[in-house]
Motif scaffolding. Structure first.
Motif, PDB file in Angstrom:
ATOM      1  N   ILE A  11     -53.293 -31.743  54.238  1.00 64.64           N
ATOM      2  CA  ILE A  11     -53.718 -30.503  54.897  1.00 64.64           C
ATOM      3  C   ILE A  11     -53.450 -30.566  56.406  1.00 64.64           C
ATOM      4  O   ILE A  11     -53.108 -29.546  57.023  1.00 64.64           O
ATOM      5  CB  ILE A  11     -55.203 -30.174  54.574  1.00 64.64           C
ATOM      6  N   THR A  12     -53.527 -31.771  57.022  1.00 67.03           N
ATOM      7  CA  THR A  12     -53.268 -31.859  58.472  1.00 67.03           C
ATOM      8  C   THR A  12     -51.804 -31.528  58.762  1.00 67.03           C
ATOM      9  O   THR A  12     -51.505 -30.700  59.632  1.00 67.03           O
ATOM     10  CB  THR A  12     -53.588 -33.274  59.011  1.00 67.03           C
ATOM     11  N   GLU A  37     -42.824 -35.709  53.263  1.00 66.65           N
ATOM     12  CA  GLU A  37     -43.954 -36.134  52.425  1.00 66.65           C
ATOM     13  C   GLU A  37     -43.466 -37.153  51.398  1.00 66.65           C
ATOM     14  O   GLU A  37     -42.502 -36.910  50.681  1.00 66.65           O
ATOM     15  CB  GLU A  37     -44.573 -34.904  51.729  1.00 66.65           C
ATOM     16  N   ALA A  38     -44.190 -38.283  51.327  1.00 65.30           N
ATOM     17  CA  ALA A  38     -43.768 -39.381  50.455  1.00 65.30           C
ATOM     18  C   ALA A  38     -43.904 -39.045  48.964  1.00 65.30           C
ATOM     19  O   ALA A  38     -43.045 -39.402  48.152  1.00 65.30           O
ATOM     20  CB  ALA A  38     -44.590 -40.622  50.783  1.00 65.30           C
ATOM     21  N   LYS A  45     -54.704 -35.418  49.703  1.00 67.65           N
ATOM     22  CA  LYS A  45     -55.935 -35.624  48.915  1.00 67.65           C
ATOM     23  C   LYS A  45     -56.381 -34.355  48.194  1.00 67.65           C
ATOM     24  O   LYS A  45     -57.265 -34.413  47.347  1.00 67.65           O
ATOM     25  CB  LYS A  45     -57.039 -36.161  49.819  1.00 67.65           C
ATOM     26  N   PRO A  60     -61.089 -33.321  47.293  1.00 69.80           N
ATOM     27  CA  PRO A  60     -62.115 -32.426  47.850  1.00 69.80           C
ATOM     28  C   PRO A  60     -62.315 -31.217  46.949  1.00 69.80           C
ATOM     29  O   PRO A  60     -61.366 -30.770  46.288  1.00 69.80           O
ATOM     30  CB  PRO A  60     -61.524 -32.005  49.202  1.00 69.80           C
ATOM     31  N   SER A  62     -64.406 -28.407  48.166  1.00 71.11           N
ATOM     32  CA  SER A  62     -64.854 -27.248  48.937  1.00 71.11           C
ATOM     33  C   SER A  62     -64.877 -27.643  50.410  1.00 71.11           C
ATOM     34  O   SER A  62     -64.535 -28.771  50.759  1.00 71.11           O
ATOM     35  CB  SER A  62     -66.263 -26.857  48.495  1.00 71.11           C
ATOM     36  N   VAL A 249     -41.171 -41.983  55.050  1.00 76.75           N
ATOM     37  CA  VAL A 249     -40.686 -42.501  56.341  1.00 76.75           C
ATOM     38  C   VAL A 249     -40.941 -44.002  56.308  1.00 76.75           C
ATOM     39  O   VAL A 249     -42.084 -44.438  56.156  1.00 76.75           O
ATOM     40  CB  VAL A 249     -41.418 -41.834  57.527  1.00 76.75           C
ATOM     41  N   ALA A 435     -57.098 -37.223  59.194  1.00 74.10           N
ATOM     42  CA  ALA A 435     -58.474 -37.567  58.846  1.00 74.10           C
ATOM     43  C   ALA A 435     -58.909 -38.951  59.350  1.00 74.10           C
ATOM     44  O   ALA A 435     -60.092 -39.173  59.586  1.00 74.10           O
ATOM     45  CB  ALA A 435     -58.647 -37.492  57.331  1.00 74.10           C
ATOM     46  N   ILE A 440     -63.048 -35.932  59.075  1.00 72.99           N
ATOM     47  CA  ILE A 440     -62.599 -36.062  57.678  1.00 72.99           C
ATOM     48  C   ILE A 440     -62.691 -34.756  56.901  1.00 72.99           C
ATOM     49  O   ILE A 440     -62.026 -34.597  55.900  1.00 72.99           O
ATOM     50  CB  ILE A 440     -63.344 -37.178  56.901  1.00 72.99           C
ATOM     51  N   LEU A 442     -62.100 -30.953  55.641  1.00 72.30           N
ATOM     52  CA  LEU A 442     -60.860 -30.165  55.612  1.00 72.30           C
ATOM     53  C   LEU A 442     -60.713 -29.280  56.856  1.00 72.30           C
ATOM     54  O   LEU A 442     -59.632 -29.239  57.449  1.00 72.30           O
ATOM     55  CB  LEU A 442     -60.806 -29.314  54.330  1.00 72.30           C
TER      56      LEU A 442
HETATM   57  P1  FAD Z   1     -53.899 -36.879  53.483  1.00 71.76           P
HETATM   58  O1  FAD Z   1     -54.378 -35.830  52.584  1.00 71.76           O
HETATM   59  O2  FAD Z   1     -54.149 -38.305  53.117  1.00 71.76           O
HETATM   60  O3  FAD Z   1     -52.331 -36.647  53.692  1.00 71.76           O
HETATM   61  C1  FAD Z   1     -51.481 -37.629  54.229  1.00 71.76           C
HETATM   62  C2  FAD Z   1     -50.139 -37.499  53.518  1.00 71.76           C
HETATM   63  O4  FAD Z   1     -49.222 -38.433  54.099  1.00 71.76           O
HETATM   64  C3  FAD Z   1     -50.206 -37.828  52.028  1.00 71.76           C
HETATM   65  O5  FAD Z   1     -49.733 -36.736  51.287  1.00 71.76           O
HETATM   66  C4  FAD Z   1     -49.308 -39.061  51.886  1.00 71.76           C
HETATM   67  O6  FAD Z   1     -48.588 -39.103  50.665  1.00 71.76           O
HETATM   68  C5  FAD Z   1     -48.371 -38.888  53.064  1.00 71.76           C
HETATM   69  N1  FAD Z   1     -47.734 -40.144  53.516  1.00 71.76           N
HETATM   70  C6  FAD Z   1     -48.308 -41.366  53.652  1.00 71.76           C
HETATM   71  N2  FAD Z   1     -47.412 -42.250  54.132  1.00 71.76           N
HETATM   72  C7  FAD Z   1     -46.255 -41.571  54.312  1.00 71.76           C
HETATM   73  C8  FAD Z   1     -44.961 -41.943  54.797  1.00 71.76           C
HETATM   74  N3  FAD Z   1     -44.698 -43.203  55.218  1.00 71.76           N
HETATM   75  N4  FAD Z   1     -43.985 -40.998  54.821  1.00 71.76           N
HETATM   76  C9  FAD Z   1     -44.234 -39.724  54.440  1.00 71.76           C
HETATM   77  N5  FAD Z   1     -45.451 -39.328  53.980  1.00 71.76           N
HETATM   78  C10 FAD Z   1     -46.449 -40.237  53.928  1.00 71.76           C
HETATM   79  N6  FAD Z   1     -63.344 -32.934  52.660  1.00 71.76           N
HETATM   80  C11 FAD Z   1     -63.993 -31.738  52.638  1.00 71.76           C
HETATM   81  O7  FAD Z   1     -63.965 -30.984  53.624  1.00 71.76           O
HETATM   82  N7  FAD Z   1     -64.697 -31.336  51.538  1.00 71.76           N
HETATM   83  C12 FAD Z   1     -64.783 -32.109  50.403  1.00 71.76           C
HETATM   84  O8  FAD Z   1     -65.361 -31.692  49.399  1.00 71.76           O
HETATM   85  C13 FAD Z   1     -64.158 -33.385  50.430  1.00 71.76           C
HETATM   86  N8  FAD Z   1     -64.226 -34.197  49.349  1.00 71.76           N
HETATM   87  C14 FAD Z   1     -63.457 -35.312  49.295  1.00 71.76           C
HETATM   88  C15 FAD Z   1     -63.444 -36.058  48.117  1.00 71.76           C
HETATM   89  C16 FAD Z   1     -62.636 -37.180  48.013  1.00 71.76           C
HETATM   90  C17 FAD Z   1     -62.615 -37.969  46.734  1.00 71.76           C
HETATM   91  C18 FAD Z   1     -61.823 -37.580  49.120  1.00 71.76           C
HETATM   92  C19 FAD Z   1     -60.933 -38.785  49.009  1.00 71.76           C
HETATM   93  C20 FAD Z   1     -61.856 -36.856  50.312  1.00 71.76           C
HETATM   94  C21 FAD Z   1     -62.665 -35.712  50.409  1.00 71.76           C
HETATM   95  N9  FAD Z   1     -62.705 -34.944  51.577  1.00 71.76           N
HETATM   96  C22 FAD Z   1     -63.400 -33.745  51.581  1.00 71.76           C
HETATM   97  C23 FAD Z   1     -61.924 -35.320  52.759  1.00 71.76           C
HETATM   98  C24 FAD Z   1     -60.555 -34.581  52.823  1.00 71.76           C
HETATM   99  O9  FAD Z   1     -60.056 -34.383  51.525  1.00 71.76           O
HETATM  100  C25 FAD Z   1     -59.526 -35.384  53.603  1.00 71.76           C
HETATM  101  O10 FAD Z   1     -60.081 -35.826  54.831  1.00 71.76           O
HETATM  102  C26 FAD Z   1     -58.268 -34.578  53.916  1.00 71.76           C
HETATM  103  O11 FAD Z   1     -57.747 -33.998  52.740  1.00 71.76           O
HETATM  104  C27 FAD Z   1     -57.228 -35.492  54.583  1.00 71.76           C
HETATM  105  O12 FAD Z   1     -56.076 -34.748  54.895  1.00 71.76           O
HETATM  106  P2  FAD Z   1     -54.886 -35.400  55.734  1.00 71.76           P
HETATM  107  O13 FAD Z   1     -53.764 -34.439  55.731  1.00 71.76           O
HETATM  108  O14 FAD Z   1     -55.382 -35.852  57.065  1.00 71.76           O
HETATM  109  O15 FAD Z   1     -54.502 -36.723  54.946  1.00 71.76           O
END
Ligand code: FAD
Length: 465
Positions: A11-12, A37-38, A45, A60, A62, A249, A435, A440, A442
């Motif tokens: 989502i970031t 995206e890998a 997540k 997540p 909600s 990457v 995150a 952390i 969404l």
């Molecule tokens: P990520 O979603 O981890 O995305 C990072 C991406 O980078 C991944 O797709 C990965 O494949 C990619 N990547 C990694 N290495 C490489 C590379 N070398 N090259 C290219 N791509 C790469 N938050 C809420 O607000 N509400 C909730 O109900 C909630 N419940 C949750 C329940 C669980 C079980 C978990 C684990 C988390 C929950 N969270 C919740 C937190 C929230 O889901 C996460 O903080 C958020 O989705 C993280 O987003 P992000 O984009 O920062 O990271």
């Protein structure tokens, strides 16, 4: 044409790409964007499973409604017609082997109404009396950051923390509250103490008045699941941003024009600006020891979710509420259970019950590596004791999230500041966000992505002048 590369399609990264491309088109800027995206799918997540008429969230489920960035994004994508509020039912705390209703008026576990707190069977008389000391205790003299556990124990005593606050907060952070930073997770509590001295009095003053309270729950989600947001972002970005899905990457080094990124398909691409949104432990390998040292200090806990569908007849008694969290001292493997069909009725067809349990916490992560069958049987053994469920589910999904819940340790904000300074010095043009560093939830991730996009636009337009 300047080239911006966003690494990571969670989502970031998606929010960064969406905001960046919108600004580029609005301002007619000579900038192109690539998102890498890998995995073979976007969303990170966020992962919704559709099973018959069930909508099952494997990550997540909600987001907090009061944090507006997610809703704004959803509105911009035209998906707001699909937003749905949670059913605001009773939440429970499992202590020992009994379920206790969360005392009315408790805000993140802090009591703001005296009678329900005094009537609760969750605390001993001594525990209640100790919590009452909050009304007379002086303000802390602590300067700077402190742990969430130390702060609440000082104000309300060990028992209220162990039986109520710790299980509630662990549900969000899956961490050790004695190590987690108050300043970077719940700064509002620190502010309340400095303004009102007593946490109970301060929370009472600042919580919405009964007449202003909405009858709706505090969370929102999308009826077709959070993956429908990812799909809308992907559809909107397709053809405007280059999406390289299923490409990792693998390396990054400085080059004449900025940075060269080495990809798993053998290609090498040049970037003027890079937005790194992958988890900190994965980002660390791209940078020198000065940076590694700082981002390597953000540990993350492994958890697994197990979603289970039952026929209604398999659930003895009537459960009314949204689910329960479990205090650390209780003898169970699961750490929380959401009664998903009650909290989110749209997820479950009539005649069925959908439960989602969590396993894994800071001091017990080995369970996450067990087989699906073991996780199921340990979860069912717990549910048999807690809810008297004897049957096996009609179907279930176990989802492992290894090192997925970042732990912002005491001093996190200071380390983040140092990281930004060192990045500016050693790697100008690269931002590390997501995150692991910037929140952390969404909505926090959406804000982080959008802030990164703003910074890229500012840097590139300033360079062009
Ligand atoms: P990520 O979603 O981890 O995305 C990072 C991406 O980078 C991944 O797709 C990965 O494949 C990619 N990547 C990694 N290495 C490489 C590379 N070398 N090259 C290219 N791509 C790469 N938050 C809420 O607000 N509400 C909730 O109900 C909630 N419940 C949750 C329940 C669980 C079980 C978990 C684990 C988390 C929950 N969270 C919740 C937190 C929230 O889901 C996460 O903080 C958020 O989705 C993280 O987003 P992000 O984009 O920062 O990271």
């Amino acid at each position: 044409m300047k080239h911006v590369v966003i690494v990571g399609g969670g989502i970031t990264g998606l929010s960064a790409a969406f905001s960046l491309q919108n600004q580029i088109e609005d301002k007619n800027l000579p900038i192109r964007v690539t998102l890498i995206e890998a995995e073979n799918r976007l969303g990170g997540k966020i992962r919704t499973e559709y099973h018959d008429d069930f909508v099952i969230e494997r990550g997540p489920d909600s987001y907090l409604k009061r944090k507006k960035a997610m809703t704004d994004l959803i509105e911009r994508l035209g998906l707001d017609y699909d937003l749905v509020n949670n059913h605001a039912g009773q939440a429970y705390i499992l202590h020992g082997t009994n379920l206790y209703p969360m005392p009315e008026g408790a805000v993140m576990g802090v009591p703001t109404e005296i009678s329900p707190f005094l009537a609760s069977g969750l605390f001993s008389l001594k525990g209640k009396a100790r919590a009452g000391l909050d009304l007379v205790l002086p303000k802390s003299r602590t300067k700077g950051d402190q742990s969430v556990g130390a702060f609440f124990k000082r104000r309300l005593g060990d028992e209220v923390v162990e039986n109520l606050i710790e299980p509630l907060l662990s549900g969000v952070y899956a961490g050790n509250i004695d190590k987690i930073s108050l300043e970077s997770t719940f700064p509002q509590f620190q502010d309340i103490e400095s303004q009102y001295r007593s946490l109970i009095m301060g929370m009472k003053q600042t919580k919405p008045k009964k007449s202003e309270k909405s009858s709706k729950g505090a969370f929102l989600t999308l009826k077709k699941g959070l993956s429908s947001l990812v799909k809308a972002l992907e559809d909107s970005l397709a053809g405007r941003v280059e999406l390289k899905i299923g490409t990792t990457v693998e390396g990054l080094n400085k080059s004449d024009s900025g940075y060269a990124l080495h990809l798993s398909d053998g290609a090498q691409i040049e970037a003027d600006e890079v937005v790194m949104t992958v988890p900190a432990r994965k980002a660390a390998k791209f940078f020198n020891d000065d940076i590694k040292e700082l981002i390597g200090e953000v540990p993350a806990t492994s958890v697994a979710t197990i979603a289970m569908a039952f026929p209604e007849s398999a659930i003895p008694g009537s459960f009314d509420g949204t689910g329960f969290v479990i205090s650390k001292k209780s003898p169970f493997t699961i750490t929380a259970c959401t009664w998903t069909n009650l909290k989110w009725p749209h997820t479950t067809p009539a005649g069925h019950v959908l439960l989602r349990c969590y396993v894994g916490r800071e001091h017990d992560q080995a369970i996450v590596d067990e087989s699906d069958e073991t996780i199921l049987s340990k979860t069912l053994a717990d549910l048999q004791k807690i809810m008297k469920i004897e049957d096996k589910p009609e179907f279930y999904y176990v989802t492992r999230w290894k090192k997925a819940m970042p732990q912002y340790l005491v001093g996190h904000l200071e380390r983040k500041k140092q990281l930004h300074e060192r990045m500016e010095k050693h790697y100008p043009g690269i931002q590390i966000t997501g995150a692991s560093l910037d929140g952390i939830g969404l909505p926090d991730c959406v804000v982080a992505g959008e802030n990164a996009a703003d910074k890229v636009i500012k840097t590139l337009t300033e360079k062009a002048i």
